[in-house]
Design a protein around this motif. Sequence first.
Motif, PDB file in Angstrom:
ATOM      1  N   LEU A 135       0.836  -1.197   0.000  1.00  0.00           N
ATOM      2  CA  LEU A 135       0.000   0.000   0.000  1.00  0.00           C
ATOM      3  C   LEU A 135       0.873   1.250   0.000  1.00  0.00           C
ATOM      4  O   LEU A 135       2.075   1.191   0.227  1.00  0.00           O
ATOM      5  CB  LEU A 135      -0.912  -0.007   1.221  1.00  0.00           C
ATOM      6  N   TYR A 136       0.220   2.378  -0.230  1.00  0.00           N
ATOM      7  CA  TYR A 136       0.922   3.648  -0.290  1.00  0.00           C
ATOM      8  C   TYR A 136       1.085   4.209   1.119  1.00  0.00           C
ATOM      9  O   TYR A 136       0.343   3.864   2.031  1.00  0.00           O
ATOM     10  CB  TYR A 136       0.181   4.622  -1.197  1.00  0.00           C
ATOM     11  N   ARG A 153     -12.792   3.745   1.830  1.00  0.00           N
ATOM     12  CA  ARG A 153     -11.886   3.973   0.699  1.00  0.00           C
ATOM     13  C   ARG A 153     -10.960   5.128   1.042  1.00  0.00           C
ATOM     14  O   ARG A 153     -11.377   6.092   1.660  1.00  0.00           O
ATOM     15  CB  ARG A 153     -12.678   4.318  -0.559  1.00  0.00           C
ATOM     16  N   THR A 156      -6.147   8.414  -3.436  1.00  0.00           N
ATOM     17  CA  THR A 156      -4.957   9.254  -3.491  1.00  0.00           C
ATOM     18  C   THR A 156      -5.146  10.432  -4.441  1.00  0.00           C
ATOM     19  O   THR A 156      -4.323  11.320  -4.476  1.00  0.00           O
ATOM     20  CB  THR A 156      -3.757   8.433  -3.971  1.00  0.00           C
ATOM     21  N   VAL A 157      -6.194  10.406  -5.257  1.00  0.00           N
ATOM     22  CA  VAL A 157      -6.515  11.533  -6.138  1.00  0.00           C
ATOM     23  C   VAL A 157      -7.981  11.861  -5.918  1.00  0.00           C
ATOM     24  O   VAL A 157      -8.743  11.019  -5.464  1.00  0.00           O
ATOM     25  CB  VAL A 157      -6.276  11.193  -7.631  1.00  0.00           C
ATOM     26  N   PRO A 158      -8.403  13.106  -6.258  1.00  0.00           N
ATOM     27  CA  PRO A 158      -9.824  13.413  -6.113  1.00  0.00           C
ATOM     28  C   PRO A 158     -10.664  12.492  -6.979  1.00  0.00           C
ATOM     29  O   PRO A 158     -10.327  12.261  -8.144  1.00  0.00           O
ATOM     30  CB  PRO A 158      -9.938  14.852  -6.617  1.00  0.00           C
ATOM     31  N   THR A 159     -11.710  11.931  -6.429  1.00  0.00           N
ATOM     32  CA  THR A 159     -12.552  11.031  -7.211  1.00  0.00           C
ATOM     33  C   THR A 159     -13.958  11.593  -7.269  1.00  0.00           C
ATOM     34  O   THR A 159     -14.410  12.297  -6.374  1.00  0.00           O
ATOM     35  CB  THR A 159     -12.619   9.625  -6.593  1.00  0.00           C
ATOM     36  N   ARG A 160     -14.648  11.245  -8.360  1.00  0.00           N
ATOM     37  CA  ARG A 160     -16.030  11.648  -8.555  1.00  0.00           C
ATOM     38  C   ARG A 160     -16.922  10.573  -7.957  1.00  0.00           C
ATOM     39  O   ARG A 160     -16.718   9.394  -8.208  1.00  0.00           O
ATOM     40  CB  ARG A 160     -16.295  11.777 -10.047  1.00  0.00           C
ATOM     41  N   PHE A 162     -20.676   8.863  -7.559  1.00  0.00           N
ATOM     42  CA  PHE A 162     -21.922   8.780  -8.322  1.00  0.00           C
ATOM     43  C   PHE A 162     -23.107   8.806  -7.371  1.00  0.00           C
ATOM     44  O   PHE A 162     -23.027   8.289  -6.261  1.00  0.00           O
ATOM     45  CB  PHE A 162     -21.955   7.497  -9.142  1.00  0.00           C
TER      46      PHE A 162
ATOM     47  N   TYR B  81      -5.867   2.457  -6.036  1.00  0.00           N
ATOM     48  CA  TYR B  81      -5.635   3.826  -5.574  1.00  0.00           C
ATOM     49  C   TYR B  81      -4.165   4.203  -5.598  1.00  0.00           C
ATOM     50  O   TYR B  81      -3.825   5.370  -5.651  1.00  0.00           O
ATOM     51  CB  TYR B  81      -6.202   4.005  -4.162  1.00  0.00           C
ATOM     52  N   LYS B  82      -3.273   3.201  -5.543  1.00  0.00           N
ATOM     53  CA  LYS B  82      -1.852   3.516  -5.550  1.00  0.00           C
ATOM     54  C   LYS B  82      -1.403   4.011  -6.921  1.00  0.00           C
ATOM     55  O   LYS B  82      -0.562   4.890  -7.024  1.00  0.00           O
ATOM     56  CB  LYS B  82      -1.061   2.270  -5.153  1.00  0.00           C
ATOM     57  N   ALA B  84      -3.526   5.269  -9.193  1.00  0.00           N
ATOM     58  CA  ALA B  84      -4.469   6.259  -9.701  1.00  0.00           C
ATOM     59  C   ALA B  84      -3.814   7.611 -10.014  1.00  0.00           C
ATOM     60  O   ALA B  84      -4.129   8.210 -11.050  1.00  0.00           O
ATOM     61  CB  ALA B  84      -5.620   6.432  -8.720  1.00  0.00           C
ATOM     62  N   PRO B  85      -2.903   8.139  -9.168  1.00  0.00           N
ATOM     63  CA  PRO B  85      -2.261   9.415  -9.533  1.00  0.00           C
ATOM     64  C   PRO B  85      -1.482   9.320 -10.833  1.00  0.00           C
ATOM     65  O   PRO B  85      -1.452  10.280 -11.612  1.00  0.00           O
ATOM     66  CB  PRO B  85      -1.314   9.687  -8.359  1.00  0.00           C
ATOM     67  N   ASN B 114     -14.301  -5.266  -5.164  1.00  0.00           N
ATOM     68  CA  ASN B 114     -14.938  -4.183  -4.408  1.00  0.00           C
ATOM     69  C   ASN B 114     -14.279  -4.156  -3.038  1.00  0.00           C
ATOM     70  O   ASN B 114     -14.796  -4.709  -2.072  1.00  0.00           O
ATOM     71  CB  ASN B 114     -16.440  -4.442  -4.302  1.00  0.00           C
ATOM     72  N   SER B 117      -8.677  -1.266  -1.970  1.00  0.00           N
ATOM     73  CA  SER B 117      -7.567  -0.786  -2.783  1.00  0.00           C
ATOM     74  C   SER B 117      -7.942  -0.433  -4.214  1.00  0.00           C
ATOM     75  O   SER B 117      -7.164   0.237  -4.884  1.00  0.00           O
ATOM     76  CB  SER B 117      -6.455  -1.837  -2.807  1.00  0.00           C
ATOM     77  N   GLN B 120     -13.251   2.109  -8.114  1.00  0.00           N
ATOM     78  CA  GLN B 120     -14.482   1.495  -8.625  1.00  0.00           C
ATOM     79  C   GLN B 120     -14.867   2.114  -9.970  1.00  0.00           C
ATOM     80  O   GLN B 120     -15.911   2.742 -10.123  1.00  0.00           O
ATOM     81  CB  GLN B 120     -15.602   1.654  -7.600  1.00  0.00           C
ATOM     82  N   ASP B 123     -13.748   5.972 -14.466  1.00  0.00           N
ATOM     83  CA  ASP B 123     -14.491   7.201 -14.745  1.00  0.00           C
ATOM     84  C   ASP B 123     -14.657   8.043 -13.491  1.00  0.00           C
ATOM     85  O   ASP B 123     -15.164   9.154 -13.562  1.00  0.00           O
ATOM     86  CB  ASP B 123     -15.851   6.889 -15.382  1.00  0.00           C
ATOM     87  N   ARG B 124     -14.200   7.552 -12.351  1.00  0.00           N
ATOM     88  CA  ARG B 124     -14.162   8.404 -11.159  1.00  0.00           C
ATOM     89  C   ARG B 124     -12.941   9.302 -11.161  1.00  0.00           C
ATOM     90  O   ARG B 124     -12.837  10.225 -10.354  1.00  0.00           O
ATOM     91  CB  ARG B 124     -14.157   7.547  -9.899  1.00  0.00           C
ATOM     92  N   ILE B 125     -11.969   9.013 -12.012  1.00  0.00           N
ATOM     93  CA  ILE B 125     -10.729   9.787 -12.030  1.00  0.00           C
ATOM     94  C   ILE B 125     -10.563  10.546 -13.333  1.00  0.00           C
ATOM     95  O   ILE B 125     -10.119  11.692 -13.349  1.00  0.00           O
ATOM     96  CB  ILE B 125      -9.519   8.848 -11.831  1.00  0.00           C
ATOM     97  N   TRP B 164     -17.329  17.736 -16.490  1.00  0.00           N
ATOM     98  CA  TRP B 164     -16.851  16.581 -15.735  1.00  0.00           C
ATOM     99  C   TRP B 164     -15.619  16.945 -14.929  1.00  0.00           C
ATOM    100  O   TRP B 164     -15.501  16.627 -13.757  1.00  0.00           O
ATOM    101  CB  TRP B 164     -16.530  15.450 -16.712  1.00  0.00           C
ATOM    102  N   VAL B 168     -14.679  16.873 -10.731  1.00  0.00           N
ATOM    103  CA  VAL B 168     -13.633  16.120 -10.035  1.00  0.00           C
ATOM    104  C   VAL B 168     -12.715  17.028  -9.249  1.00  0.00           C
ATOM    105  O   VAL B 168     -12.258  16.706  -8.173  1.00  0.00           O
ATOM    106  CB  VAL B 168     -12.850  15.275 -11.051  1.00  0.00           C
TER     107      VAL B 168
END
Lengths: 180, 169
Positions: A135-136, A153, A156-160, A162, B81-82, B84-85, B114, B117, B120, B123-125, B164, B168
């Motif tokens: 993990l980070y 959750r 590490t970045v802003p997430t959208r 739903f 998530y690791k 994702a950046p 689910n 780590s 989901q 499209d969330r990022i 969009w 974010v």
Amino acid sequence: MAVESAVIEKLKEEFGTVIVETHRFRGDDTAVVSREKVIDVLTFLKQDTDMAFEFLMDVTAVDYLGQEPRFEVVYHLYSFARNRRVRIKTKVPEEDAVVDTASSVWKGADWFEREIYDMYGIRFAGHPDLRRILLYDEFEGHPLRKDYPLDLRQPTVPTREFPDPEKQVRRDIDEWRVRK
Amino acid sequence: MAVEDAVKDLEDRGFLTGFDKVLAWARKYSLWPLPFGTACCAIEFMAAVGTHYDISRYGWEVVRFSPRQADLMIVAGTVNYKIAPALRTVYDQMLEPKWVIAMGACATCGGFYNNYSVVQGVDRIIPVDVYVPGCPPKPEALIDGIFLVKEMIEKGTERTRDSWEEAVR
């Protein structure tokens, strides 16, 4: 009671009360060892010529939430010379979750122990570099503990996010009623 | 010469169209994909690029590993998530115009992961244009997905990326 294997017998002979408990299930030998002496037992198993468990296959941990002591660290050993395996367990309480490192016996224990620290938060005394491995660094908590929330959750970045689809359907129905 | 005559003269020799349409016509047959491959979907992507399925039949074979040279990002695999950046940075580095395909269940919605780590759905990022279902999708499915991107380009489908990105950030 099944017949105990030579490995378990030798361990009992050598360590006596340090071996808290043993069992054998379909050829799998397990010995539960007291936490203070686990490195002594592992060193013996590796260096004794009759034992010759030169390969540390795996180190892992189990969280028995609600039991006392809560955690268990499990070592799986294999002997190439004798083609046999043994499982060594040691129980770890939550309030003092520290075990001596096995990386002084096998170098390969280093990353296994980092993974256990990452996932369960069990620390290893004398470990050369005890930090998260998978993990980070920003991650808080230890996700394989049974009391880690399933839906937590830590992005590490802003997430959208739903909207809840059920609420969306209800909102659509309300709007439709208003229009009608 | 009257204007009508000039137009007639032009139409005799060629045809009139918009510059956007010419650009779109050129772009849709020369997409340069950037594979963001993190799992087994990337293997299917490789199959799609390879000789059997051969996406170079449509002019999409110039796979670039530099985001500065690519205009179609294919997120093929589980994104956690690791990483994702890194995904977000790579997307930001791509030049406009750019399109994104979320290939497979993991990139689309997290798939069966689910847990603590896994993101989901990418499209969330980053904004996603086309979702390709499957676990992993067959190369035909991916090619079909790129065809949808091609249709978006030739029709000039309006996308809501600006709003969009505000959501974010």
